[in-house]
Design a protein around this motif. Structure first.
Motif, PDB file in Angstrom:
ATOM      1  N   TYR A 276     -53.238   1.059  36.474  1.00 23.79           N
ATOM      2  CA  TYR A 276     -52.278   1.703  35.576  1.00 23.79           C
ATOM      3  C   TYR A 276     -51.663   0.690  34.616  1.00 23.79           C
ATOM      4  N   LEU A 277     -51.309  -0.490  35.148  1.00 19.49           N
ATOM      5  CA  LEU A 277     -50.697  -1.516  34.299  1.00 19.49           C
ATOM      6  C   LEU A 277     -51.712  -2.109  33.320  1.00 19.49           C
ATOM      7  N   SER A 278     -52.882  -2.476  33.794  1.00 23.13           N
ATOM      8  CA  SER A 278     -53.864  -3.135  32.931  1.00 23.13           C
ATOM      9  C   SER A 278     -54.380  -2.190  31.843  1.00 23.13           C
ATOM     10  N   SER A 279     -54.507  -0.905  32.150  1.00 26.48           N
ATOM     11  CA  SER A 279     -54.988   0.036  31.132  1.00 26.48           C
ATOM     12  C   SER A 279     -53.978   0.193  30.005  1.00 26.48           C
ATOM     13  N   HIS A 280     -52.694   0.256  30.345  1.00 28.63           N
ATOM     14  CA  HIS A 280     -51.684   0.332  29.289  1.00 28.63           C
ATOM     15  C   HIS A 280     -51.534  -0.997  28.569  1.00 28.63           C
ATOM     16  N   LEU A 281     -51.744  -2.097  29.267  1.00 28.63           N
ATOM     17  CA  LEU A 281     -51.635  -3.414  28.628  1.00 28.63           C
ATOM     18  C   LEU A 281     -52.646  -3.562  27.503  1.00 28.63           C
ATOM     19  N   LEU A 282     -53.822  -2.985  27.661  1.00 23.78           N
ATOM     20  CA  LEU A 282     -54.880  -3.082  26.658  1.00 23.78           C
ATOM     21  C   LEU A 282     -54.934  -1.883  25.727  1.00 23.78           C
ATOM     22  N   GLY A 283     -53.954  -1.002  25.810  1.00 22.01           N
ATOM     23  CA  GLY A 283     -53.885   0.117  24.888  1.00 22.01           C
ATOM     24  C   GLY A 283     -54.797   1.282  25.213  1.00 22.01           C
ATOM     25  N   CYS A 284     -55.342   1.341  26.409  1.00 30.31           N
ATOM     26  CA  CYS A 284     -56.197   2.471  26.810  1.00 30.31           C
ATOM     27  C   CYS A 284     -55.633   3.090  28.079  1.00 30.31           C
ATOM     28  N   GLY A 285     -54.335   3.365  28.044  1.00 28.76           N
ATOM     29  CA  GLY A 285     -53.619   3.775  29.252  1.00 28.76           C
ATOM     30  C   GLY A 285     -54.121   5.067  29.865  1.00 28.76           C
ATOM     31  N   ARG A 286     -54.101   5.091  31.182  1.00 26.98           N
ATOM     32  CA  ARG A 286     -54.404   6.287  31.953  1.00 26.98           C
ATOM     33  C   ARG A 286     -53.124   6.726  32.667  1.00 26.98           C
ATOM     34  N   ASP A 287     -52.862   8.018  32.642  1.00 30.13           N
ATOM     35  CA  ASP A 287     -51.638   8.512  33.259  1.00 30.13           C
ATOM     36  C   ASP A 287     -51.784   8.520  34.780  1.00 30.13           C
ATOM     37  N   PRO A 288     -50.672   8.511  35.507  1.00 30.78           N
ATOM     38  CA  PRO A 288     -50.745   8.475  36.982  1.00 30.78           C
ATOM     39  C   PRO A 288     -51.530   9.628  37.581  1.00 30.78           C
ATOM     40  N   LYS A 289     -51.504  10.811  36.924  1.00 28.45           N
ATOM     41  CA  LYS A 289     -52.226  11.948  37.487  1.00 28.45           C
ATOM     42  C   LYS A 289     -53.731  11.710  37.485  1.00 28.45           C
ATOM     43  N   ALA A 290     -54.259  11.126  36.394  1.00 26.81           N
ATOM     44  CA  ALA A 290     -55.703  10.848  36.328  1.00 26.81           C
ATOM     45  C   ALA A 290     -56.108   9.825  37.384  1.00 26.81           C
ATOM     46  N   ILE A 291     -55.278   8.801  37.555  1.00 34.98           N
ATOM     47  CA  ILE A 291     -55.581   7.796  38.575  1.00 34.98           C
ATOM     48  C   ILE A 291     -55.437   8.390  39.974  1.00 34.98           C
ATOM     49  N   SER A 292     -54.453   9.266  40.148  1.00 34.77           N
ATOM     50  CA  SER A 292     -54.255   9.899  41.455  1.00 34.77           C
ATOM     51  C   SER A 292     -55.447  10.755  41.849  1.00 34.77           C
ATOM     52  N   ASP A 293     -56.037  11.442  40.888  1.00 38.51           N
ATOM     53  CA  ASP A 293     -57.192  12.288  41.191  1.00 38.51           C
ATOM     54  C   ASP A 293     -58.398  11.456  41.643  1.00 38.51           C
TER      55      ASP A 293
END
Length: 352
Positions: A276-293
């Motif tokens: 979650y942190l690294s994806s937003h750090l590089l501008g391609c963030g994933r929301d917690p729901k997508a990661i949770s799934d």
């Protein structure tokens, strides 16, 4: 030929006496030797002088057939190969009934033998049938996930151990099979989560966790551990994240292990928060729901773990990460949600 030649010691290295090319009697020296195969003693013997020339191995069958027993079929009686996953050697003796004086005796012996072991054989066959069905299910489930054969073998061995120690009574058989696969996968140094086992066996997570704790306590064995780094590659691939995001998430997970306030967290939670942190750090963030799934972790758990990691960003996000990845920008990181009744100090209120 002189007398001196007759007394000349035999040299096996001489070309004319190399036995790999031809076997000759060194005493008679005949071009066409009279060799006799004595199977009783296992020797090659010269038929003229009786000198033992070499040893032989009798390759003929060790069994004997008699006139009344010859049926023209293969006399092999070794049976099928023993199955190490089944109980017993599975060898049996059957008294053959033939016409003649031995018919009545063979019939009576077979009747007595069968009456004594029918009950035991029925129980053994039912027991073996249950094991075979469990092994088939283990093989089917493992092959559906393209697991290697080593995992299948270890899972079968664990299931056989559980059955031998009477640990299957009162337990969900599918949960036992799932936990055996889970432990076997861990001992193969591969990543697997309870969510994967639940999807594989269609058993709920609580039942899998309860069965895992039960078997672990009974066996008192090292079931292996799953590190967050083992899970990050698979999670990032399912989230369609690039290699830089995976690399930074790996670095963050490796460094987060040394943090006191996060060392006891579930590896799946740490891996999810780092992604979650690294994806937003590089501008391609994933929301917690997508990661949770993908990871099978609650969104609240991801946010709580991310909050701890975000508080230690200065120690985790070192200058070498920004130097190797120019597009990394710390301003892209979401601010963790504030506790009820307050707002975070400083920064823009971008909810995570």
């Amino acid at each position: 030929m002189t007398k001196a030649d007759d007394q000349k010691p035999f040299d096996r290295n001489e070309p004319e006496f190399r036995w790999s090319a031809a076997l000759k009697c060194p005493h008679c020296r005949d071009e066409v030797p009279n060799l006799v195969e004595d199977f009783a003693s296992g020797d090659y013997i010269c038929g003229d002088c009786g000198l033992v020339l070499d040893y032989i191995i009798d390759t003929r069958p060790e069994w004997r057939t008699f006139t009344n027993d010859e049926r023209g079929d293969d006399p092999s009686r070794v049976g099928n190969a023993a199955n190490p996953f089944l109980v017993g050697t599975h060898l049996d003796t059957v008294i053959v009934q033939r016409d003649g004086r031995s018919y009545e005796l063979a019939r009576d012996l077979n009747h007595t033998q069968n009456s004594n072991r029918t009950h035991g054989r029925t129980l053994a066959q039912r027991h073996d049938h249950n094991l075979v069905q469990a092994y088939k299910e283990i093989t089917t489930l493992c092959e559906s996930y393209d697991m290697p054969r080593s995992t299948i073998v270890i899972a079968k061995q664990l299931y056989k151990r559980a059955e031998k120690e009477n640990l299957l009574q009162g337990k969900n058989n599918k949960a036992i099979i799932g936990v055996c696969i889970f432990i076997a996968r861990r001992r193969d140094n591969a990543s697997l989560t309870f969510k994967d086992i639940c999807a594989l066996t269609k058993v709920n997570r609580k039942e899998i966790a309860r069965t895992f704790k039960f078997l672990k306590s009974k066996w008192d064995m090292d079931t292996g551990t799953t590190s967050s780094n083992d899970l990050i590659t698979r999670f990032c691939a399912n989230l369609n994240l690039d290699q830089d995001t995976r690399r930074i998430a790996d670095i963050l997970a490796q460094r987060a292990k040394d943090m006191d306030n996060i060392s006891g967290k579930n590896p799946v939670s740490i891996a999810s928060a780092c992604i979650y942190l690294s994806s937003h750090l590089l501008g391609c963030g994933r929301d917690p729901k997508a990661i949770s799934d993908i990871a099978g972790v609650n969104e609240t758990t991801i946010r709580a773990t991310y909050k701890i990691i975000h508080a230690n960003c200065k120690n985790l996000l070192t200058p070498d990460i920004f130097a190797s990845t120019p597009k990394a920008n710390e301003d892209n990181l979401p601010i963790p949600r504030p506790p009820k009744g307050g707002r975070p100090k400083g920064g823009t209120l971008q909810q995570s």
